[in-house]
Design an enzyme around this catalytic site. Structure first.
Site, PDB file in Angstrom:
ATOM      1  N   ARG A 195       0.856  -1.181   0.000  1.00 20.38           N
ATOM      2  CA  ARG A 195       0.000   0.000   0.000  1.00 20.38           C
ATOM      3  C   ARG A 195       0.897   1.237   0.000  1.00 20.38           C
ATOM      4  O   ARG A 195       1.708   1.407   0.904  1.00 20.38           O
ATOM      5  CB  ARG A 195      -0.919  -0.015   1.237  1.00 20.38           C
ATOM      6  CG  ARG A 195      -1.865   1.167   1.349  1.00 20.38           C
ATOM      7  CD  ARG A 195      -2.902   1.244   0.247  1.00 20.38           C
ATOM      8  NE  ARG A 195      -3.732   0.041   0.179  1.00 20.38           N
ATOM      9  CZ  ARG A 195      -3.806  -0.739  -0.901  1.00 20.38           C
ATOM     10  NH1 ARG A 195      -3.120  -0.460  -2.002  1.00 20.38           N
ATOM     11  NH2 ARG A 195      -4.572  -1.812  -0.905  1.00 20.38           N
TER      12      ARG A 195
ATOM     13  N   HIS B 118      -8.134   4.201  -2.561  1.00 22.09           N
ATOM     14  CA  HIS B 118      -8.486   4.506  -1.172  1.00 22.09           C
ATOM     15  C   HIS B 118      -8.551   6.007  -0.978  1.00 22.09           C
ATOM     16  O   HIS B 118      -7.617   6.719  -1.340  1.00 22.09           O
ATOM     17  CB  HIS B 118      -7.443   3.917  -0.212  1.00 22.09           C
ATOM     18  CG  HIS B 118      -7.239   2.449  -0.413  1.00 22.09           C
ATOM     19  ND1 HIS B 118      -6.496   1.954  -1.469  1.00 22.09           N
ATOM     20  CD2 HIS B 118      -7.703   1.378   0.264  1.00 22.09           C
ATOM     21  CE1 HIS B 118      -6.521   0.631  -1.414  1.00 22.09           C
ATOM     22  NE2 HIS B 118      -7.245   0.261  -0.384  1.00 22.09           N
TER      23      HIS B 118
ATOM     24  N   LYS C  58     -11.632  -2.568  -6.485  1.00 23.71           N
ATOM     25  CA  LYS C  58     -11.838  -2.320  -5.050  1.00 23.71           C
ATOM     26  C   LYS C  58     -11.751  -0.827  -4.747  1.00 23.71           C
ATOM     27  O   LYS C  58     -10.832  -0.151  -5.208  1.00 23.71           O
ATOM     28  CB  LYS C  58     -10.756  -3.051  -4.240  1.00 23.71           C
ATOM     29  CG  LYS C  58     -10.803  -2.747  -2.749  1.00 23.71           C
ATOM     30  CD  LYS C  58      -9.512  -3.171  -2.044  1.00 23.71           C
ATOM     31  CE  LYS C  58      -9.506  -2.611  -0.619  1.00 23.71           C
ATOM     32  NZ  LYS C  58      -8.181  -2.716   0.008  1.00 23.71           N
TER      33      LYS C  58
ATOM     34  N   ARG D 282     -19.150  -3.098   5.720  1.00 26.06           N
ATOM     35  CA  ARG D 282     -18.282  -4.278   5.787  1.00 26.06           C
ATOM     36  C   ARG D 282     -19.094  -5.549   6.034  1.00 26.06           C
ATOM     37  O   ARG D 282     -18.596  -6.652   5.873  1.00 26.06           O
ATOM     38  CB  ARG D 282     -17.240  -4.103   6.895  1.00 26.06           C
ATOM     39  CG  ARG D 282     -16.281  -2.942   6.658  1.00 26.06           C
ATOM     40  CD  ARG D 282     -15.263  -2.836   7.788  1.00 26.06           C
ATOM     41  NE  ARG D 282     -14.341  -1.723   7.605  1.00 26.06           N
ATOM     42  CZ  ARG D 282     -13.223  -1.763   6.886  1.00 26.06           C
ATOM     43  NH1 ARG D 282     -12.881  -2.879   6.264  1.00 26.06           N
ATOM     44  NH2 ARG D 282     -12.437  -0.703   6.786  1.00 26.06           N
TER      45      ARG D 282
END
Length: 252
Positions: free
Chosen positions: A82, A143, A170, A212
C-alpha cells in the site's frame, strides 16, 4: 457476472469472502501471525508488505513469502504494497512499486496482487499483463481516507478498473456522515448490477462498519477483518465478522 476463482475460494457468489491482513515487520513476526491465522475461519490472507522491514530487498521479500507459504500452503494470498499516498506505511518510487509487484507476480507464489489505480496507465497495464501471465488475479484499488466521493465518481473509478482488466475492482472511502455510507452502498449496488467482475467496496471507520457486513445485499464480494492489528479504520474482529456474515447469508 463472472466468478473469480482463487484456489478453493470463489468470489462473486454467496457471502462476502473474509480477508485478514498480516502486518508483521519481521519474518519471525510474519510466521507467528501466519500460525495464528491458520487457526481462524478466513478465506484470504493479505500480506501488507509495506509493513515488512526488508521490503526494499526483493530476495528477502520472496524468502519471507516462502516462510509464510510453509505455514499457509493452501490459503489464497493477496500481495499488497500500500503506497504512502493511499494510506500505506512507506513512500517508495513508482519504479520500485512496479518492480516489487511484477517480481513477486512472476514467482507464481502469490494468488492475487493489489494494483493501485492512480498510477501511470502504461505501468498499470504492464503489471496486469504480468500478473495474468503467471495466473495471479488483480485486485485494483483506490483509497480515499479524506472523504466519500460523489456516487458518480465511485461508479466511474470502479468501472475504469474493470475496463483496465482488473479481476476484482476495489474502493475504500471515508464517510463523514451516514449519508456518505449510503452513497457508497448505492454506488456498490449500481456497479454490481451491471459489472462483469465482482467488486469490493467499503466505507471506513466506525460509521462505515455496516458496509463491511452488508456486502451480500449490495454487491461487495470481499470484506476485511482484523485478527491481531487492524490495517485500516473500522475493521472488525474476524470471528465476529464471520458470525454476522453467516447470519445475513441465512436470511438473504
Amino acid at each position: 457476472m463472472n466468478k473469480v476463482v482463487v484456489k478453493n475460494v470463489t468470489f462473486g457468489e454467496g457471502a462476502p469472502k473474509i480477508c485478514v491482513p498480516m502486518v508483521g515487520k519481521t519474518v519471525a513476526a510474519l510466521k507467528e501471525e501466519a500460525e495464528m491465522l491458520k487457526t481462524i475461519d478466513l478465506d484470504v490472507v493479505e500480506w501488507r508488505v509495506d509493513f515488512y522491514e526488508d521490503v526494499k530487498d526483493l530476495a528477502k521479500v520472496e524468502t519471507a513469502l516462502d516462510e509464510i507459504r510453509v505455514v499457509l500452503p493452501e490459503t489464497p494470498i493477496l500481495f499488497t504494497f500500500r503506497s504512502a499516498k493511499e494510506g500505506g506505511e512507506l513512500a517508495v518510487s513508482d519504479e520500485f512499486y512496479f518492480e516489487l509487484n511484477e517480481t513477486l507476480a512472476r514467482t507464481g507464489k502469490i494468488d492475487l496482487v493489489d494494483v493501485e489505480l492512480f498510477n501511470e496507465e502504461a505501468d498499470v497495464l504492464r503489471l496486469i499483463e504480468t500478473a495474468h501471465k503467471h495466473d495471479v488475479k488483480v485486485v485494483m484499488s483506490n483509497h480515499d481516507f479524506d472523504k466519500t466521493p460523489a456516487k458518480e465518481e465511485i461508479v466511474s473509478r470502479l468501472t475504469r478498473m474493470e475496463a483496465l482488466g482488473a479481476d476484482l475492482p476495489k474502493i475504500a472511502v471515508m464517510p463523514k456522515s451516514a449519508t456518505d455510507v449510503l452513497t457508497l452502498l448505492d454506488a456498490t449496488n449500481t456497479v454490481s448490477e451491471k459489472a462483469d467482475q465482482p467488486i469490493i467496496t467499503m466505507s471506513m471507520a466506525g460509521t462505515g462498519v455496516i458496509s463491511r457486513l452488508a456486502g451480500e445485499v449490495f454487491g461487495s464480494a470481499m470484506t476485511f477483518g482484523a485478527a491481531k492489528k487492524a490495517s485500516a479504520p473500522g475493521q472488525i474482529d474476524v470471528n465476529e465478522l464471520r458470525h454476522v456474515l453467516d447470519l445475513l447469508h441465512k436470511q438473504f
